[in-house]
Design a protein around this motif. Structure first.
Motif, mmCIF file in Angstrom:
data_model
loop_
_atom_site.group_PDB
_atom_site.id
_atom_site.type_symbol
_atom_site.label_atom_id
_atom_site.label_comp_id
_atom_site.label_asym_id
_atom_site.label_seq_id
_atom_site.Cartn_x
_atom_site.Cartn_y
_atom_site.Cartn_z
ATOM 1 N N ASN A 72 44.051 32.981 39.245
ATOM 2 C CA ASN A 72 43.325 33.980 40.035
ATOM 3 C C ASN A 72 42.851 33.430 41.378
ATOM 4 N N SER A 73 43.454 32.343 41.820
ATOM 5 C CA SER A 73 43.008 31.704 43.061
ATOM 6 C C SER A 73 43.179 32.615 44.275
ATOM 7 N N TRP A 74 44.159 33.505 44.257
ATOM 8 C CA TRP A 74 44.358 34.433 45.373
ATOM 9 C C TRP A 74 43.148 35.350 45.524
ATOM 10 N N SER A 75 42.600 35.798 44.405
ATOM 11 C CA SER A 75 41.429 36.674 44.437
ATOM 12 C C SER A 75 40.193 35.909 44.921
ATOM 13 N N ILE A 76 40.048 34.689 44.453
ATOM 14 C CA ILE A 76 38.922 33.854 44.870
ATOM 15 C C ILE A 76 39.035 33.543 46.358
ATOM 16 N N GLY A 83 40.540 35.255 48.650
ATOM 17 C CA GLY A 83 40.264 36.478 49.408
ATOM 18 C C GLY A 83 38.775 36.734 49.541
ATOM 19 N N ALA A 84 38.037 36.524 48.461
ATOM 20 C CA ALA A 84 36.589 36.696 48.512
ATOM 21 C C ALA A 84 35.953 35.657 49.427
ATOM 22 N N ALA A 94 32.920 32.854 40.687
ATOM 23 C CA ALA A 94 34.010 33.226 39.776
ATOM 24 C C ALA A 94 33.549 32.914 38.363
ATOM 25 N N VAL A 129 35.011 38.119 40.162
ATOM 26 C CA VAL A 129 34.774 37.296 41.340
ATOM 27 C C VAL A 129 33.837 38.105 42.219
ATOM 28 N N TRP A 130 32.652 37.567 42.474
ATOM 29 C CA TRP A 130 31.638 38.270 43.242
ATOM 30 C C TRP A 130 31.180 37.445 44.423
#
Length: 100
Positions: free
Chosen positions: A24-28, A30-31, A43, A54-55
């Motif tokens: 999920n590094s792409w989502s992290i 991006g955040a 995360a 991921v917040w």
């Protein structure tokens, strides 16, 4: 001192949790790209080894807010602007420490 069975299992699962971060590094990333000064990206990987979310949160008061989302899994914070390489380095460090 030899670690107990529970500690060994937790270490093994921590290595597995680091793989969830990698997946999920792409989502992290991006955040992190959207996060601003004074914020952290949080995360959370649940005990079941599923990414819970991921917040982006303000640094101020963060520990109290994290308690509400932690289910005994893993909570990892990232700074604004951290990219894929920094996230991968952190993930590898978590896995390395768990293997010790």
């Amino acid at each position: 001192m030899v670690p107990g069975r529970e500690a060994i299992i937790r270490a093994e699962r921590t290595g597995e949790a680091s793989e969830v971060l990698r997946a999920n590094s792409w989502s992290i990333a991006g955040a992190c790209a959207d996060a601003m000064v004074g914020e952290l990206v949080v995360a959370v990987v649940g005990r079941d080894l599923v990414l819970r979310g991921v917040w982006t949160m303000a640094r101020e008061g963060l520990p109290g807010r994290v308690e509400g989302i932690d289910d005994g899994g893993w909570v990892v914070t990232f700074s604004p602007g951290e990219g894929a390489a920094a996230i991968e380095a952190r993930r590898l460090e978590i896995a390395r420490l768990a293997s010790m």
